[in-house]
Every structure is written in C-alpha cells, then in structure tokens.
Scaffold this motif. Structure first.
Motif, PDB file in Angstrom:
ATOM      1  N   HIS A 182       7.463  25.135  13.930  1.00 57.40           N
ATOM      2  CA  HIS A 182       7.038  24.927  12.543  1.00 57.40           C
ATOM      3  C   HIS A 182       8.224  24.924  11.587  1.00 57.40           C
ATOM      4  O   HIS A 182       9.106  25.775  11.656  1.00 57.40           O
ATOM      5  N   GLU A 183       8.212  23.940  10.706  1.00 56.42           N
ATOM      6  CA  GLU A 183       9.099  23.900   9.556  1.00 56.42           C
ATOM      7  C   GLU A 183       8.314  23.252   8.427  1.00 56.42           C
ATOM      8  O   GLU A 183       7.302  22.598   8.662  1.00 56.42           O
ATOM      9  N   SER A 184       8.759  23.450   7.221  1.00 55.78           N
ATOM     10  CA  SER A 184       8.178  22.687   6.118  1.00 55.78           C
ATOM     11  C   SER A 184       9.271  22.440   5.089  1.00 55.78           C
ATOM     12  O   SER A 184      10.081  23.342   4.841  1.00 55.78           O
ATOM     13  N   PRO A 185       9.311  21.218   4.618  1.00 53.71           N
ATOM     14  CA  PRO A 185       8.445  20.103   4.957  1.00 53.71           C
ATOM     15  C   PRO A 185       8.738  19.569   6.364  1.00 53.71           C
ATOM     16  O   PRO A 185       9.863  19.699   6.855  1.00 53.71           O
ATOM     17  N   GLN A 186       7.709  18.993   6.967  1.00 55.76           N
ATOM     18  CA  GLN A 186       7.847  18.462   8.325  1.00 55.76           C
ATOM     19  C   GLN A 186       6.854  17.322   8.520  1.00 55.76           C
ATOM     20  O   GLN A 186       5.694  17.433   8.119  1.00 55.76           O
TER      21      GLN A 186
ATOM     22  N   MET B 230       0.844  -1.192   0.000  1.00 50.46           N
ATOM     23  CA  MET B 230       0.000   0.000   0.000  1.00 50.46           C
ATOM     24  C   MET B 230       0.882   1.245   0.000  1.00 50.46           C
ATOM     25  O   MET B 230       1.903   1.281   0.660  1.00 50.46           O
ATOM     26  N   LYS B 231       0.491   2.240  -0.725  1.00 55.72           N
ATOM     27  CA  LYS B 231       1.167   3.529  -0.711  1.00 55.72           C
ATOM     28  C   LYS B 231       0.345   4.492   0.129  1.00 55.72           C
ATOM     29  O   LYS B 231      -0.823   4.250   0.423  1.00 55.72           O
ATOM     30  N   ALA B 232       0.961   5.600   0.493  1.00 56.22           N
ATOM     31  CA  ALA B 232       0.311   6.579   1.352  1.00 56.22           C
ATOM     32  C   ALA B 232      -0.995   7.068   0.739  1.00 56.22           C
ATOM     33  O   ALA B 232      -1.107   7.262  -0.465  1.00 56.22           O
ATOM     34  N   ASN B 233      -1.966   7.273   1.613  1.00 54.80           N
ATOM     35  CA  ASN B 233      -3.240   7.862   1.236  1.00 54.80           C
ATOM     36  C   ASN B 233      -3.270   9.269   1.830  1.00 54.80           C
ATOM     37  O   ASN B 233      -3.431   9.421   3.044  1.00 54.80           O
ATOM     38  N   PHE B 234      -3.070  10.285   0.991  1.00 53.54           N
ATOM     39  CA  PHE B 234      -3.030  11.661   1.462  1.00 53.54           C
ATOM     40  C   PHE B 234      -4.437  12.222   1.603  1.00 53.54           C
ATOM     41  O   PHE B 234      -5.261  12.079   0.699  1.00 53.54           O
ATOM     42  N   THR B 235      -4.694  12.867   2.745  1.00 56.77           N
ATOM     43  CA  THR B 235      -5.953  13.564   2.995  1.00 56.77           C
ATOM     44  C   THR B 235      -5.611  14.966   3.453  1.00 56.77           C
ATOM     45  O   THR B 235      -4.835  15.128   4.408  1.00 56.77           O
ATOM     46  N   LYS B 236      -6.172  15.975   2.781  1.00 60.09           N
ATOM     47  CA  LYS B 236      -5.892  17.359   3.170  1.00 60.09           C
ATOM     48  C   LYS B 236      -6.487  17.647   4.542  1.00 60.09           C
ATOM     49  O   LYS B 236      -7.640  17.318   4.822  1.00 60.09           O
ATOM     50  N   LEU B 237      -5.668  18.256   5.370  1.00 64.22           N
ATOM     51  CA  LEU B 237      -6.086  18.693   6.703  1.00 64.22           C
ATOM     52  C   LEU B 237      -6.157  20.205   6.644  1.00 64.22           C
ATOM     53  O   LEU B 237      -5.139  20.878   6.535  1.00 64.22           O
ATOM     54  N   ASP B 238      -7.380  20.741   6.696  1.00 67.28           N
ATOM     55  CA  ASP B 238      -7.541  22.173   6.472  1.00 67.28           C
ATOM     56  C   ASP B 238      -8.386  22.882   7.526  1.00 67.28           C
ATOM     57  O   ASP B 238      -8.804  24.017   7.329  1.00 67.28           O
ATOM     58  N   SER B 239      -8.636  22.205   8.660  1.00 67.65           N
ATOM     59  CA  SER B 239      -9.385  22.868   9.725  1.00 67.65           C
ATOM     60  C   SER B 239      -8.885  22.406  11.091  1.00 67.65           C
ATOM     61  O   SER B 239      -8.439  21.271  11.250  1.00 67.65           O
ATOM     62  N   THR B 240      -8.970  23.304  12.055  1.00 68.79           N
ATOM     63  CA  THR B 240      -8.557  22.944  13.413  1.00 68.79           C
ATOM     64  C   THR B 240      -9.526  21.938  14.026  1.00 68.79           C
ATOM     65  O   THR B 240      -9.125  21.168  14.898  1.00 68.79           O
ATOM     66  N   GLU B 241     -10.771  21.904  13.551  1.00 69.56           N
ATOM     67  CA  GLU B 241     -11.728  20.897  14.033  1.00 69.56           C
ATOM     68  C   GLU B 241     -11.274  19.495  13.625  1.00 69.56           C
ATOM     69  O   GLU B 241     -11.298  18.565  14.440  1.00 69.56           O
ATOM     70  N   LYS B 242     -10.850  19.353  12.382  1.00 69.29           N
ATOM     71  CA  LYS B 242     -10.330  18.056  11.928  1.00 69.29           C
ATOM     72  C   LYS B 242      -9.050  17.702  12.673  1.00 69.29           C
ATOM     73  O   LYS B 242      -8.823  16.531  13.002  1.00 69.29           O
ATOM     74  N   LEU B 243      -8.227  18.696  12.945  1.00 67.71           N
ATOM     75  CA  LEU B 243      -6.996  18.451  13.705  1.00 67.71           C
ATOM     76  C   LEU B 243      -7.333  17.914  15.091  1.00 67.71           C
ATOM     77  O   LEU B 243      -6.714  16.953  15.561  1.00 67.71           O
ATOM     78  N   GLU B 244      -8.321  18.498  15.735  1.00 68.12           N
ATOM     79  CA  GLU B 244      -8.749  18.024  17.059  1.00 68.12           C
ATOM     80  C   GLU B 244      -9.190  16.560  16.982  1.00 68.12           C
ATOM     81  O   GLU B 244      -8.837  15.751  17.841  1.00 68.12           O
TER      82      GLU B 244
ATOM     83  N   VAL C 188       0.869  24.352   3.781  1.00 67.99           N
ATOM     84  CA  VAL C 188       1.087  25.523   4.638  1.00 67.99           C
ATOM     85  C   VAL C 188       0.591  26.819   4.004  1.00 67.99           C
ATOM     86  O   VAL C 188       0.196  27.739   4.730  1.00 67.99           O
ATOM     87  N   GLN C 189       0.551  26.913   2.691  1.00 69.06           N
ATOM     88  CA  GLN C 189       0.075  28.140   2.053  1.00 69.06           C
ATOM     89  C   GLN C 189      -1.421  28.356   2.256  1.00 69.06           C
ATOM     90  O   GLN C 189      -1.884  29.488   2.274  1.00 69.06           O
ATOM     91  N   THR C 190      -2.184  27.279   2.410  1.00 76.42           N
ATOM     92  CA  THR C 190      -3.637  27.407   2.508  1.00 76.42           C
ATOM     93  C   THR C 190      -4.187  27.026   3.886  1.00 76.42           C
ATOM     94  O   THR C 190      -5.381  27.216   4.133  1.00 76.42           O
ATOM     95  N   ALA C 191      -3.354  26.485   4.740  1.00 71.94           N
ATOM     96  CA  ALA C 191      -3.812  26.055   6.065  1.00 71.94           C
ATOM     97  C   ALA C 191      -2.844  26.524   7.148  1.00 71.94           C
ATOM     98  O   ALA C 191      -2.435  25.761   8.016  1.00 71.94           O
ATOM     99  N   ARG C 192      -2.474  27.788   7.087  1.00 70.20           N
ATOM    100  CA  ARG C 192      -1.523  28.345   8.054  1.00 70.20           C
ATOM    101  C   ARG C 192      -2.031  28.204   9.489  1.00 70.20           C
ATOM    102  O   ARG C 192      -1.280  27.897  10.398  1.00 70.20           O
ATOM    103  N   GLY C 193      -3.325  28.421   9.708  1.00 69.66           N
ATOM    104  CA  GLY C 193      -3.887  28.294  11.051  1.00 69.66           C
ATOM    105  C   GLY C 193      -3.727  26.884  11.605  1.00 69.66           C
ATOM    106  O   GLY C 193      -3.419  26.704  12.779  1.00 69.66           O
ATOM    107  N   VAL C 194      -3.929  25.887  10.766  1.00 71.89           N
ATOM    108  CA  VAL C 194      -3.759  24.484  11.179  1.00 71.89           C
ATOM    109  C   VAL C 194      -2.293  24.227  11.504  1.00 71.89           C
ATOM    110  O   VAL C 194      -1.967  23.612  12.525  1.00 71.89           O
ATOM    111  N   SER C 195      -1.413  24.716  10.654  1.00 68.25           N
ATOM    112  CA  SER C 195       0.017  24.547  10.887  1.00 68.25           C
ATOM    113  C   SER C 195       0.436  25.176  12.212  1.00 68.25           C
ATOM    114  O   SER C 195       1.167  24.567  12.998  1.00 68.25           O
ATOM    115  N   ASN C 196      -0.042  26.382  12.467  1.00 69.93           N
ATOM    116  CA  ASN C 196       0.277  27.061  13.731  1.00 69.93           C
ATOM    117  C   ASN C 196      -0.283  26.305  14.928  1.00 69.93           C
ATOM    118  O   ASN C 196       0.374  26.198  15.971  1.00 69.93           O
TER     119      ASN C 196
END
Length: 110
Positions: free
Chosen positions: A75-79, A1-15, A57-65
C-alpha cells in the motif's frame, strides 16, 4: 473524455471489479484527501480516458488493505493499479503515476 471517478468503498464492489477485469481493464486509484502529493496526482489521473475506481484511504482502509492483499502490491497513496484478467499489470505511486502510462497500459493487449 475525461476520467469518470467512482468511489470504491466496499470489498464486495472490489470483488466485482476483479471479475470485471477479465472482460476489460480496471483502474484503481488510492487517494489521500489530506496529502498535497495525492491531490496533484489526482489531477493527473483525472486526465485518463476511462473509468477510475477511487479508494479514499481515510474512509475505505479495509478496501485499500484488501487491494494490497489481493495484488501483493504494498500500500501507498497516492497509488494507481491497472487490473487485467484478475491480476495487476501496472502499478505506480506518487509522482510516478501518469495518465500517459496508464492510458498506454489500457491500450495494450494482455
């Protein structure tokens, strides 16, 4: 299996991912779409055998922070960060990120 990427774009999803990490490891990957190093590391992370939560990081800076705030990891990228039981158990940036190291951490009992 290869990685399955899912965009994380909200702090709710991060929680939700921090909660999920109590049941299984969670991989977070901070990626810059304008950085050639990040593009190379993205290809490396694509070799993982798991789900990868992608923070552009360009579109989800709040999540990154919020990841930096919650984990205490500057914070660093890539990380890449692996969470277990709500805490980071692995992190690396730039060319120190390897699929082998992350897969090894995913197999380790913590």
């Amino acid at each position: 299996m290869k990685a399955n990427f899912t965009k994380l774009d909200s702090t709710e999803k991060l929680e939700e991912l921090f909660e999920k990490s109590h049941a299984e490891p969670v991989v977070l990957f901070k990626h810059s779409v304008t950085c050639p190093i990040s593009a190379a590391v993205y290809r490396e992370v694509a070799n993982l055998e798991t789900d990868v939560n992608l923070v552009v990081v360009q579109t989800a800076r709040g999540v990154s922070n919020e990841i930096a705030n919650r984990t205490g990891i500057r914070h660093e990228s890539p990380q890449a960060i692996v969470l277990k039981n709500g805490k980071p158990v692995y992190h690396a940036s730039h060319y120190d990120v390897t699929a082998e190291d992350i897969n090894g951490e995913l197999r380790t009992e913590n």
